[in-house]
Scaffold this motif. Sequence first.
Motif, PDB file in Angstrom:
ATOM      1  N   VAL A 112       5.731   4.158  -9.129  1.00 13.85           N
ATOM      2  CA  VAL A 112       6.071   2.765  -8.913  1.00 13.85           C
ATOM      3  C   VAL A 112       6.997   2.262 -10.069  1.00 13.85           C
ATOM      4  O   VAL A 112       7.240   3.152 -10.810  1.00 13.85           O
ATOM      5  N   THR A 113       7.461   1.053  -9.921  1.00 14.78           N
ATOM      6  CA  THR A 113       8.185   0.503 -10.765  1.00 14.78           C
ATOM      7  C   THR A 113       7.294  -0.564 -11.633  1.00 14.78           C
ATOM      8  O   THR A 113       6.964  -1.475 -10.976  1.00 14.78           O
ATOM      9  N   GLY A 114       7.085  -0.323 -12.820  1.00 17.98           N
ATOM     10  CA  GLY A 114       6.369  -1.206 -13.764  1.00 17.98           C
ATOM     11  C   GLY A 114       6.121  -0.884 -15.043  1.00 17.98           C
ATOM     12  O   GLY A 114       6.591   0.334 -15.365  1.00 17.98           O
ATOM     13  N   LYS A 115       5.503  -1.677 -15.908  1.00 22.26           N
ATOM     14  CA  LYS A 115       5.398  -1.132 -17.494  1.00 22.26           C
ATOM     15  C   LYS A 115       4.041  -0.206 -17.479  1.00 22.26           C
ATOM     16  O   LYS A 115       3.355  -0.399 -17.001  1.00 22.26           O
ATOM     17  N   ILE A 116       4.345   0.563 -18.635  1.00 28.07           N
ATOM     18  CA  ILE A 116       3.459   1.482 -18.884  1.00 28.07           C
ATOM     19  C   ILE A 116       2.237   0.840 -19.774  1.00 28.07           C
ATOM     20  O   ILE A 116       2.822   0.533 -20.979  1.00 28.07           O
ATOM     21  N   PRO A 142       1.426  -5.263  -9.555  1.00 28.59           N
ATOM     22  CA  PRO A 142       0.778  -6.230  -8.874  1.00 28.59           C
ATOM     23  C   PRO A 142      -0.079  -5.137  -7.860  1.00 28.59           C
ATOM     24  O   PRO A 142      -0.036  -4.260  -7.270  1.00 28.59           O
ATOM     25  N   LEU A 143      -1.546  -6.019  -7.452  1.00 26.34           N
ATOM     26  CA  LEU A 143      -2.091  -5.613  -6.255  1.00 26.34           C
ATOM     27  C   LEU A 143      -1.506  -5.219  -5.201  1.00 26.34           C
ATOM     28  O   LEU A 143      -0.670  -6.243  -4.763  1.00 26.34           O
ATOM     29  N   GLY A 144      -1.543  -4.123  -4.569  1.00 26.72           N
ATOM     30  CA  GLY A 144      -0.997  -3.850  -3.087  1.00 26.72           C
ATOM     31  C   GLY A 144       0.456  -3.211  -3.284  1.00 26.72           C
ATOM     32  O   GLY A 144       1.117  -3.227  -2.120  1.00 26.72           O
ATOM     33  N   THR A 145       0.900  -3.058  -4.505  1.00 26.39           N
ATOM     34  CA  THR A 145       2.209  -2.363  -4.824  1.00 26.39           C
ATOM     35  C   THR A 145       2.282  -1.075  -4.091  1.00 26.39           C
ATOM     36  O   THR A 145       1.388  -0.163  -4.050  1.00 26.39           O
ATOM     37  N   SER A 146       3.217  -0.524  -3.446  1.00 21.33           N
ATOM     38  CA  SER A 146       3.460   0.656  -2.629  1.00 21.33           C
ATOM     39  C   SER A 146       3.742   1.902  -3.724  1.00 21.33           C
ATOM     40  O   SER A 146       4.340   1.703  -4.583  1.00 21.33           O
ATOM     41  N   VAL A 147       2.748   2.855  -3.376  1.00 25.46           N
ATOM     42  CA  VAL A 147       2.884   4.069  -4.319  1.00 25.46           C
ATOM     43  C   VAL A 147       3.778   5.098  -3.685  1.00 25.46           C
ATOM     44  O   VAL A 147       3.483   5.524  -2.362  1.00 25.46           O
ATOM     45  N   ARG A 148       4.627   5.771  -4.262  1.00 23.19           N
ATOM     46  CA  ARG A 148       5.405   6.703  -3.574  1.00 23.19           C
ATOM     47  C   ARG A 148       5.292   8.020  -4.230  1.00 23.19           C
ATOM     48  O   ARG A 148       4.934   8.089  -5.479  1.00 23.19           O
ATOM     49  N   ALA A 149       5.324   9.133  -3.328  1.00 20.48           N
ATOM     50  CA  ALA A 149       5.359  10.404  -3.868  1.00 20.48           C
ATOM     51  C   ALA A 149       6.347  10.671  -4.779  1.00 20.48           C
ATOM     52  O   ALA A 149       7.557  10.450  -4.295  1.00 20.48           O
ATOM     53  N   LEU A 213      -3.883  -1.590 -11.457  1.00 22.05           N
ATOM     54  CA  LEU A 213      -2.797  -0.602 -11.847  1.00 22.05           C
ATOM     55  C   LEU A 213      -2.971   0.781 -11.411  1.00 22.05           C
ATOM     56  O   LEU A 213      -3.752   1.000 -10.448  1.00 22.05           O
ATOM     57  N   LEU A 214      -1.961   1.636 -11.590  1.00 23.34           N
ATOM     58  CA  LEU A 214      -1.719   2.860 -10.968  1.00 23.34           C
ATOM     59  C   LEU A 214      -1.930   3.698 -12.161  1.00 23.34           C
ATOM     60  O   LEU A 214      -1.097   3.717 -13.130  1.00 23.34           O
ATOM     61  N   TYR A 215      -3.105   4.680 -11.907  1.00 26.38           N
ATOM     62  CA  TYR A 215      -3.128   5.879 -12.937  1.00 26.38           C
ATOM     63  C   TYR A 215      -2.221   6.989 -12.248  1.00 26.38           C
ATOM     64  O   TYR A 215      -2.550   7.372 -11.210  1.00 26.38           O
ATOM     65  N   PHE A 216      -1.435   7.559 -13.186  1.00 24.85           N
ATOM     66  CA  PHE A 216      -0.451   8.781 -12.509  1.00 24.85           C
ATOM     67  C   PHE A 216      -0.668   9.820 -13.503  1.00 24.85           C
ATOM     68  O   PHE A 216      -0.509   9.898 -14.716  1.00 24.85           O
TER      69      PHE A 216
END
Length: 241
Positions: A112-116, A142-149, A213-216
């Motif tokens: 995703v594109t966003g701040k860490i 933001p909620l609903g942001t696309s998560v890419r492989a 948020l996205l945990y990666f």
Amino acid sequence: MAKPWNRWQNHWETREPWQYRGEEDDYGWLKRSVTAILLFTVIYGAHVSDTRLGRAIDDGVHYVLTVDTDWGYLMSQAANYAPKDMDLSALKRVQTTVSQPADPLQYMSKPVTGKITAKYGWQQHPVLKQEMMHEGIDFAVPLGTSVRASAPGQVKMITDSAQFGKVLILQHSQAVETLYGHLGEVLVQPDDMVSQGQVVAKVGKTGMTSGPLLYFEVRENGKAVDPLTRLKGDFPVEERK
């Protein structure tokens, strides 16, 4: 009597230097043994003490044994802070001989594109309010942001975690896997093949998190590594509050 004495004296004078025994004994092995015993005693004593220090040492030993450290990356970063007149030839030789990443996927793309908001390493959990090992990174999006492989691979598992909510795990080779947590919706099925950049999920607010948020996480040979040493691109970082 003089002839035997001369022969004996010539015999010792003609011996090679390597035939002489050193005058001083080497006690280095004893020092190393004592140091190892003392270190073991300290660690074991802390382990059985059931104190805060003991638990911290236990966590540190567990981290060393279970988390793969990219020493080549760490040394390259350390070289940036070395004095300009310092000879780094020895450091560079070590850097070329230390273990390399388990797979050439060190140039994965960002999911995703966003701040860490949380980087890899020891830090205070925002919900549990205690020091924990954070084996991945958090992207504030933001909620609903696309998560890419981040790389091509296959869907290994879709599961639910008390800490990370809905979780997706992609397997990119026998050695490399990526994990995506706090998802709201997963758009792929187990065993599906995915390509790099393919949308595989949507960011949610599941698990222990105070916001979307996205945990990666990146794992090589079953051990977590710092994702920032594998991902390409610039990453804006903000301090977690």
